[in-house]
Design a protein around this motif. Structure first.
Motif, PDB file in Angstrom:
ATOM      1  N   ASN A 112      13.824 -11.299-120.327  1.00 22.23           N
ATOM      2  CA  ASN A 112      12.883 -12.198-119.647  1.00 22.23           C
ATOM      3  C   ASN A 112      11.428 -11.814-119.888  1.00 22.23           C
ATOM      4  N   HIS A 113      11.113 -10.608-119.565  1.00 19.78           N
ATOM      5  CA  HIS A 113       9.797 -10.049-119.828  1.00 19.78           C
ATOM      6  C   HIS A 113       9.928  -8.551-119.663  1.00 19.78           C
ATOM      7  N   ILE A 114       8.888  -7.838-119.978  1.00 19.41           N
ATOM      8  CA  ILE A 114       9.030  -6.410-120.223  1.00 19.41           C
ATOM      9  C   ILE A 114       9.519  -5.539-119.062  1.00 19.41           C
ATOM     10  N   PRO A 115       9.177  -5.846-117.800  1.00 17.88           N
ATOM     11  CA  PRO A 115       9.638  -4.924-116.755  1.00 17.88           C
ATOM     12  C   PRO A 115      11.149  -4.950-116.518  1.00 17.88           C
ATOM     13  N   GLU A 116      11.824  -6.033-116.946  1.00 11.57           N
ATOM     14  CA  GLU A 116      13.275  -6.144-116.746  1.00 11.57           C
ATOM     15  C   GLU A 116      14.006  -5.222-117.697  1.00 11.57           C
ATOM     16  N   GLY A 144       1.428   0.071-120.137  1.00  8.42           N
ATOM     17  CA  GLY A 144       0.617  -1.129-120.335  1.00  8.42           C
ATOM     18  C   GLY A 144      -0.716  -1.031-119.622  1.00  8.42           C
ATOM     19  N   THR A 145      -1.515  -2.083-119.755  1.00  8.58           N
ATOM     20  CA  THR A 145      -2.879  -2.020-119.239  1.00  8.58           C
ATOM     21  C   THR A 145      -2.974  -2.261-117.747  1.00  8.58           C
ATOM     22  N   VAL A 146      -1.931  -2.773-117.129  1.00  2.00           N
ATOM     23  CA  VAL A 146      -2.013  -3.124-115.706  1.00  2.00           C
ATOM     24  C   VAL A 146      -0.999  -2.320-114.904  1.00  2.00           C
ATOM     25  N   PRO A 147      -1.461  -1.603-113.871  1.00  2.00           N
ATOM     26  CA  PRO A 147      -0.498  -0.907-113.020  1.00  2.00           C
ATOM     27  C   PRO A 147       0.442  -1.912-112.386  1.00  2.00           C
ATOM     28  N   GLY A 148       1.724  -1.683-112.463  1.00  2.00           N
ATOM     29  CA  GLY A 148       2.677  -2.628-111.897  1.00  2.00           C
ATOM     30  C   GLY A 148       2.994  -3.776-112.828  1.00  2.00           C
ATOM     31  N   ALA A 149       2.441  -3.738-114.006  1.00  2.01           N
ATOM     32  CA  ALA A 149       2.750  -4.665-115.108  1.00  2.01           C
ATOM     33  C   ALA A 149       2.246  -6.086-114.938  1.00  2.01           C
ATOM     34  N   PHE A 150       2.140  -6.599-113.728  1.00  2.39           N
ATOM     35  CA  PHE A 150       1.776  -8.002-113.609  1.00  2.39           C
ATOM     36  C   PHE A 150       0.296  -8.209-113.843  1.00  2.39           C
ATOM     37  N   ILE A 152      -2.501 -10.411-116.884  1.00  2.69           N
ATOM     38  CA  ILE A 152      -2.583 -11.251-118.080  1.00  2.69           C
ATOM     39  C   ILE A 152      -2.819 -10.361-119.287  1.00  2.69           C
ATOM     40  N   HIS A 153      -1.951 -10.470-120.254  1.00  2.00           N
ATOM     41  CA  HIS A 153      -2.076  -9.667-121.458  1.00  2.00           C
ATOM     42  C   HIS A 153      -2.194 -10.582-122.658  1.00  2.00           C
ATOM     43  N   GLU A 154      -2.677 -10.029-123.719  1.00  2.00           N
ATOM     44  CA  GLU A 154      -2.812 -10.854-124.925  1.00  2.00           C
ATOM     45  C   GLU A 154      -1.788 -10.524-125.986  1.00  2.00           C
ATOM     46  N   ASN A 155      -1.067  -9.427-125.815  1.00  2.93           N
ATOM     47  CA  ASN A 155      -0.010  -9.110-126.770  1.00  2.93           C
ATOM     48  C   ASN A 155       0.967  -8.140-126.114  1.00  2.93           C
ATOM     49  N   CYS A 156       2.043  -7.883-126.790  1.00  2.55           N
ATOM     50  CA  CYS A 156       3.101  -7.059-126.176  1.00  2.55           C
ATOM     51  C   CYS A 156       2.667  -5.616-126.007  1.00  2.55           C
ATOM     52  N   PHE A 157       1.717  -5.148-126.794  1.00  2.00           N
ATOM     53  CA  PHE A 157       1.303  -3.746-126.686  1.00  2.00           C
ATOM     54  C   PHE A 157       0.573  -3.493-125.380  1.00  2.00           C
ATOM     55  N   GLN A 158      -0.176  -4.512-124.937  1.00  2.00           N
ATOM     56  CA  GLN A 158      -0.865  -4.362-123.658  1.00  2.00           C
ATOM     57  C   GLN A 158       0.107  -4.418-122.485  1.00  2.00           C
ATOM     58  N   GLU A 159       1.247  -5.046-122.725  1.00  2.00           N
ATOM     59  CA  GLU A 159       2.177  -5.250-121.611  1.00  2.00           C
ATOM     60  C   GLU A 159       2.897  -3.976-121.235  1.00  2.00           C
ATOM     61  N   GLY A 160       3.203  -3.148-122.205  1.00  2.00           N
ATOM     62  CA  GLY A 160       3.899  -1.923-121.875  1.00  2.00           C
ATOM     63  C   GLY A 160       4.850  -1.506-122.976  1.00  2.00           C
ATOM     64  N   MET A 161       5.686  -0.542-122.645  1.00  2.00           N
ATOM     65  CA  MET A 161       6.556   0.014-123.679  1.00  2.00           C
ATOM     66  C   MET A 161       7.800  -0.842-123.878  1.00  2.00           C
ATOM     67  N   ARG A 162       8.017  -1.277-125.094  1.00  2.00           N
ATOM     68  CA  ARG A 162       9.224  -2.034-125.427  1.00  2.00           C
ATOM     69  C   ARG A 162      10.303  -1.063-125.855  1.00  2.00           C
ATOM     70  N   ILE A 163      11.489  -1.267-125.314  1.00  2.00           N
ATOM     71  CA  ILE A 163      12.612  -0.406-125.684  1.00  2.00           C
ATOM     72  C   ILE A 163      13.617  -1.259-126.432  1.00  2.00           C
ATOM     73  N   ALA A 164      13.819  -0.939-127.708  1.00  2.00           N
ATOM     74  CA  ALA A 164      14.858  -1.600-128.485  1.00  2.00           C
ATOM     75  C   ALA A 164      16.203  -1.057-127.993  1.00  2.00           C
TER      76      ALA A 164
END
Lengths: 604, 69, 684
Positions: A112-116, A144-150, A152-164
């Protein structure tokens, strides 16, 4: 609905399991999910996990097909179906061993989005995979750039760590390397670790239950029962879709802003296609991905699609893979509803799904009386962060809201209820104030602001808070602040959501665009706050259903007596005259005589 | 040593749009080789998408739905 | 003068029947009576029940009475018109509730209306902060305005619930003073008294419930008390939801404690029997006409919960005995859904018209009807001693289902019972697992009118190998009332982290709670001080659900707190399978349970012994797993003596219930007339 004898015969032709055993096994699997869910709830750390119950627990059979679930949050229906399958096949079914647990949170892989975070465990019996247990849960912080993740970001890198998809446990051994990597990239490693352990504990429970079930009935009966359960649900869903009139039902809507691009909204196009016993939810033609994270992944848009269908379908249909066989969600890769790398998708889940679900329900409304008018279309998310001076540690506090639900043919919408995509509970004010440097000034039902109708939309709430500490910031994911959801069948539009700020030297409440220069009033990251700044969230009334001038005058009176509607509003919006706390029937009749319906129009 | 595929290098379904990591169904349509996640999606493409949007549909699709091998 | 032996009695006034049990002092006899409930005139049912039990009412020294009046009044919203005084800005907590809904996909669910309408919810200028500091002092002028508004609206009771009242109760206490200045007769409930625990929504909800019930329960209990006195009954106590009994007039002061007191009696009795017969853990299965309750008692001690909600969105957060209810009773209706799948319950035929076999006009097939068709309920033992079951009606009701499913009648009957048993087993499984236990370690105690009939099947479903069927399963709730003792629960939220532990504060809180306990017991008329048990609720910092562990009744020092933490880690591991040894601990609630020193209740023993008992007849029964009827022996429980051994399959009939003994079961009758059943081959 056609007669049930032929349906029954229909099913009898394919169902081989004894009908009583089938029912018992189905109940057992659902109870197992419930047990796993309770375990997770009681042992997890993040309030958004346990108090808000933002997670889902699922059981799959050997073919990675959904068997049973307890979904505290329907928002994850899509990622449970698609993301899990994706992760398992990427790791490789043949590469799985007993005691493995796979973890993944990648939005592009139909999450859904990165925190899930998705955790899945294969269940083995005698060296053979007999099923999978999985859970998907929201972690409070992912870097990511925002504590608690929520925000507005402009790309996935700002959102946080992606885990494959990787193994968090190999043969029951915790993989410290992976864990170190993940925990090093979150602001709340203790909480996240606690949450992961809660999930893994629950998966272990589920695994044991499946073993017990197979021990009791034998693998053959169990396997046949899995097959039959899916077949039964498939037939039931086909029958349901078959009962809806064939056609292409088009509805358009939009995301009013992406928080980054000034002066533009982002178009959503949908076609609800019903052909015989098949349904297609086609989102082709929607705009390209937004520049800010008000955009969706395949996991998110498919969840919204399935959610809308289940809202309208017979509630007795057991939800499993079978239901999905006749439903396809088309969400072209590289579009607003299925973003391509590296576009962001954070807000698109929590704020996009409500809009998409209600948009599809408007499609259903074109042929069904059961679809209600849209709700306030938001989760009212405000994230406050900074340094708590009492402990000198960083804090991240997430606040969620209920909104007014839309009126329907049968009744007014419920007030202050969580949006359709989820079922999150509010957090206790006393607990919040004890844990975080936050004080509430008020939290109440907000009087009438929109959604008039024969059956009006439900009321929203108003929350006013103050935050203390150093380096304070506010982020927000609240949509429908400028473009309200439309009314249905002559009902008035919903209200808009409001997010406002007031410093001690401000005369009036100010929107974020005014005070901080943000592009959108409800979508932004890290607006700087000072202690003594006040924050106010007013959620929207749901949209109205039917002509307000046909509303029962006594219902209008009740709202007045409840101190939610003024006599002036009663007269202007409903043409009901109230005097001395009673309905003036004669004056009302006179006012209503020969008046044509005057509800506001639909969304431009 | 081989670098694992990034998401932008992975196949997406020409019909439903999802990324898939299992065996692909490849079909030629309108002179192009298309990737599908299942035979069901092939049917959806043939019976719904193409008739509804015409051959121009292919020009709107993302590159990762086309088979290049 | 005739010396009548004094007796101690228990009564349970259920929805349909009132059960009565009395222990006669001199003869050490147990007298049992059952009569239809008379909710509008409860004393009448008591009087009639004593007649049926053949007991002179004036011989009763102490009657402990369990009633559903509080539960029903609340469910039907028939209590007082309540006004709520809340902190300004927070009057809508009970209107907003939790923002959740019970079913995700039900677009048409209507939110539960609040007990207090918005107009009668008033905000008062006052504010206390999280640490107990007063941010806004109580504005008495504003308060008087709001009280006057409520009085003008003719409220019958006022609930006062301010934020953080459990940290600083002075504002609420002052509020009550002012209310009584303005309206001396008005009933008032304060949240700092009803539930001094954090969580503003459950606390406000519980306080509102208390106020809603106060006037009516006051009248009801006062009248009942007077009638009992007039009848010569020594004293009247009322069962609370925590399984303790309270003098009627005390109970009237805190009526919220009587909500959901129904299941408590049976649990108390089952726990007592478990201890008496040296069982390890007890798992109860109470199956009545409409509902089924499951509850688990590790070490034969009842479990408690504070998360009860009678209706969705209306919590009552008091400490109450933890049972899980599902809609599976004798009257639960079997139906076929769209896919031809058989569903059983939760809809019930109730007692009117009831199952088809009652012959009262019911045409739906129920679990009872299925059992009748299978021959498991026999004519020789009519229900309650007088209601004969008509098998033809049952067959007719089931025929419709059999035709729709295209299956033999008896197969459908088997299926109905199987599904019902499975549903009940699920509930039972969840209550044991919730506490981190394995059902296989427990002894099953079935009761209620339909419990013993399904006991062996339930045990098998959960791989339980021991069953304890009480002597009077249908009257177990009344027996529980009889043996319950006075119990008061005290709690106080005191939030501390392990890193900032202030032991002296905890000591002070416990002292205060214990002082209150001593005071309350003295008021109740007890000569001796109560037995006190301390517990504490704690969790890993960040979690949202607490675990409760015992605290020493001795000196509370650093060592004692170290032990608390050790016990907590162990309990967490036991239930959830892991610990976080380095994680900060959050202490939350300090609890004291005060109980009267236990009056030794000795249950009477059977007056005869025997090694073998003769059947009184036979019955043609289709046993679980069977297709054809088998002839099995039929026994009358009244003929049993101590030491009697019975081998299954068999049917054991009695006035208030029927027990089906499975093929692999052996039953032994103990000195008190309980049947201890062992299942062979179970628990493989």
């Amino acid at each position: 609905m056609s007669n049930s004898t032929s349906l029954k015969q229909d099913i009898e032709n394919v169902v081989k399991t004894d009908p009583f055993v089938l029912e018992i096994i189905r109940n057992y699997l659902t109870t197992t999910c419930e047990e796993m869910g309770t375990t997770m709830m009681r042992t997890s750390f993040s309030p958004i996990f346990n108090e808000a119950r933002d997670f889902i627990v699922v059981l799959y059979d050997a073919e990675v097909e959904l068997l049973a679930q307890v979904d505290y949050v329907p928002a994850m229906l899509g990622s449970a179906r698609h993301g899990v399958k994706l992760a398992l096949h990427e790791v490789g079914i043949d590469n799985l061993d007993p005691g493995d647990v796979i973890i993944m949170n990648d939005p592009y892989r139909s999450n859904n989005h990165i925190p899930e975070h998705i955790l899945i465990k294969p269940v083995f019996k005698d060296s053979q995979i007999v099923g999978y247990v999985g859970s998907i849960a929201h972690m409070v912080d992912v870097g990511g750039t925002v504590p608690g993740a929520f925000g507005i970001h402009e790309n996935c890198f700002q959102e946080g760590m992606r885990i494959a998809p990787v193994k968090l446990f190999k043969r029951n051994q915790q993989q410290d390397d992976i864990l170190k990597l993940i925990l090093a990239n979150t602001r709340t490693p203790e909480f996240s670790y606690g949450d992961f352990m809660a999930m893994v504990g629950a998966l272990g429970r589920g695994e044991k239950r499946i073993h017990d079930l197979i021990d009791r009935y034998g693998l053959e009966t169990y396997t046949q029962a899995c097959f039959d359960m899916k077949k039964v649900s498939e037939r039931l869903m086909r029958k349901q879709i078959g009962s809806w009139p064939d056609g292409v039902y088009e509805v358009d809507d939009c995301f009013e802003s992406d928080g980054v691009t000034p002066n533009r909204n982002w178009q959503l196009k949908s076609k609800l296609v019903i052909r015989g016993e098949e349904m297609i939810i086609d989102l082709t033609g929607s705009d390209e991905p937004a520049n800010g994270s008000m955009a969706m992944t395949y996991g998110s848009s498919s969840s919204a699609g399935y959610e809308a269908v289940f809202q309208m379908a017979d509630r007795d249909i057991p939800i499993n893979e079978g239901c999905y066989r006749c439903i396809t969600v088309i969400s072209p890769y590289g579009s607003l509803t299925n973003v391509n790398y590296p576009h962001a998708s954070m807000a698109g889940n929590t704020e996009g799904q409500p809009v998409l679900i209600d948009m599809l329900l408007r499609g259903f409304a074109q042929f069904s009386d059961d679809a209600p008018a849209p709700d306030g279309n938001s989760c009212g998310l405000v994230a406050l962060g900074g340094i708590d001076e009492r402990t000198n540690l960083p804090f991240a506090f997430l606040s969620l809201e209920g909104i007014g639900w839309g009126g329907s043919k049968y009744a007014d919408g419920n007030s202050v209820q969580f949006s359709k995509l989820g079922n999150c509970a509010t957090q206790s004010i006393e607990i919040v104030e004890s844990r975080y440097p936050v004080t509430h000034l008020s939290y109440e039902i907000e009087p009438f602001r929109g959604g008039a109708g024969k059956h009006r939309g439900g009321y929203g709430s108003k929350r006013v808070m103050q935050v203390y500490g150093k380096d304070l910031v506010a982020s927000s994911g609240i949509s429908r602040c400028t473009m309200p959801a439309p009314g249905l069948n002559g009902g008035s539009n919903a209200a808009v959501n409001v997010l406002a700020f007031k410093s001690p030297d401000d005369v009036n409440w100010r929107s974020a665009t005014d005070k901080f220069g943000t592009v959108a009033p409800g979508l932004f990251s890290n607006a700087p706050l000072k202690p003594d700044d006040k924050i106010m969230v007013i959620t929207a009334n749901g949209a109205g259903y039917g002509d307000p001038f046909e509303r029962d005058p006594h219902a209008v009176l009740t709202d007045f007596l409840d101190e939610l509607l003024s006599p002036e509003q009663a007269e202007a919006l409903f043409k009901v005259v109230i005097s001395k706390e009673k309905v003036d029937a004669a004056a009302t009749a006179a006012l209503r005589r020969g008046t044509k319906s005057k509800a506001e129009g639909v969304l431009p | 040593m081989k670098r694992p595929l990034e998401v932008y290098e992975r196949p997406h379904c020409a019909a439903c749009g999802q990324l898939f990591t299992w065996e692909q169904v490849t079909k030629e349509r309108e002179g192009r080789k298309l990737r599908f996640c299942s035979t069901n999606c092939v049917k959806i493409f043939d019976n719904y998408l193409l008739p509804t949007y015409g051959s121009g549909l292919l020009m709107t699709l993302n590159g990762s739905v086309f088979e290049t091998a | 003068m005739n010396t009548i032996s004094k007796s101690r009695a228990g009564a349970d006034a259920g929805g349909t029947f009132t059960d009565f049990v009395a222990l006669v002092g001199g003869s050490r006899e147990l007298k049992v009576g059952k009569t239809l409930s008379t909710p509008n005139d409860p004393a009448s049912a008591i009087e009639e029940a004593t007649r049926r039990a053949d007991l002179p009412i004036e011989s009763i020294e102490l009657l402990i009475y369990g009633t559903t009046v509080a539960t029903n009044t609340l469910l039907e919203r028939k209590g007082a018109k309540v006004g709520l005084l809340a902190t300004l800005g927070f009057r809508d907590l009970i209107g907003i509730q939790r923002v959740t809904r019970p079913d995700h996909f039900d677009l048409h669910w209507v939110k539960t209306p609040a007990i207090v309408p918005r107009r009668l919810r008033r905000g008062v200028k006052e504010r206390v902060l999280y640490d107990g500091a007063v941010d806004t002092p109580l504005d008495e002028a504003n308060l008087r305005e709001e009280i006057q508004f409520l009085l003008d609206e003719k409220v019958e009771a006022i609930a006062v619930a301010y934020l953080f009242s459990f940290m600083h109760s002075a504002h609420e206490e002052r509020t009550r003073q002012i209310i009584h200045e303005m309206a001396p007769e008005l009933q008032v409930s304060l949240s700092c008294e009803v539930l001094p625990k954090w969580g503003e929504f459950p606390r406000t909800s519980t306080t509102v419930i208390d106020a809603h019930l106060k006037p009516l329960l006051n009248t009801y209990l006062k009248a009942l008390n007077e009638r009992c006195n007039a009848n010569g009954i020594g004293s009247l106590q009322i069962m609370q939801s925590n399984g303790g009994a309270l003098a009627a007039l005390s109970a009237a002061e805190t009526p919220a404690r009587l909500v959901k007191s129904g299941p408590a009696g049976g649990v108390i009795a089952a726990a007592h029997l478990g201890k008496l017969t040296h069982q390890k853990h007890v798992l109860i299965a109470d199956m009545g006409g409409t509902s089924f309750e499951a509850g688990f008692m590790p070490n034969c001690d009842p479990c408690f919960t504070t998360r009860e909600e009678l209706e969705f969105g209306v919590p009552i957060a008091l400490n109450m005995i933890d049972v899980r209810s599902i809609g599976a009773g004798g009257g639960s209706i079997a139906r076929i859904d769209e896919a031809g799948i058989l569903k059983v319950g939760p809809q019930s035929a109730g007692s009117n018209p009831g199952p088809a076999c009652y012959g009262q006009g019911g045409t739906d097939a129920t679990i009872t009807d299925a059992n009748v068709v299978l021959g498991r309920m026999v004519e020789a033992f009519p229900l309650g001693g007088h209601l004969k079951l008509n098998r033809l009606h049952s067959e007719k009701a089931l025929k419709r289902l059999a035709k729709a499913m295209d299956m033999p009648l008896t197969r459908v009957a088997q299926g109905i019972v199987e599904i019902a048993v499975n549903n009940m087993a699920q509930a039972m499984r969840l209550v044991t697992i919730d506490r981190g236990h394995d059902p296989r370690d427990a002894t099953l105690v079935p009761y209620g009118g339909a419990g013993p009939l399904h006991a062996c099947q339930l045990a098998e479903a959960l791989q339980i190998k021991k069953i304890l069927v009480p002597r009077h399963p249908g009257a177990l709730s009344a027996l529980g009332a009889l043996i319950s003792e006075t119990r008061f629960d005290y709690r106080q939220t005191l939030r501390m982290l392990s890193s900032t532990l202030d032991i002296q504060r905890a000591v002070k809180v416990y002292s205060e709670l214990e002082r209150k306990a001593a005071e309350d017991f003295e008021k109740e008329g007890f000569a001796t001080a109560p037995l006190l048990e301390r517990t504490i609720e704690l969790r890993y910092y960040g979690q949202n659900f607490e675990l409760e562990v015992s605290v020493t009744s001795g000196t509370l020092d650093e060592a004692a707190f170290k032990q608390i933490v050790i016990d907590f880690h162990a309990e967490h591991d036991r239930i959830y399978g892991y610990t976080l040894p380095a994680q900060e601990i959050e202490f939350l609630n300090l609890n004291v349970a005060a109980r009267a020193k236990h009056t030794v209740i000795e249950l009477p023993k059977l007056d005869k012994s025997m090694s073998k008992v003769e059947p009184t007849g036979t019955a043609a029964v289709i046993l679980p797993g069977g297709d054809e009827p088998e002839i099995v022996p039929l026994y009358d429980r009244e003929t049993f003596g101590v030491g009697a051994v019975l081998k299954g399959p068999a049917i054991i009939g009695q006035m208030d219930t029927t027990t089906l003994l499975a093929r692999n079961a052996i039953a032994t009758v103990d000195e008190w007339g309980n049947m201890l059943i062992e299942l062979e081959g179970a628990n493989k």
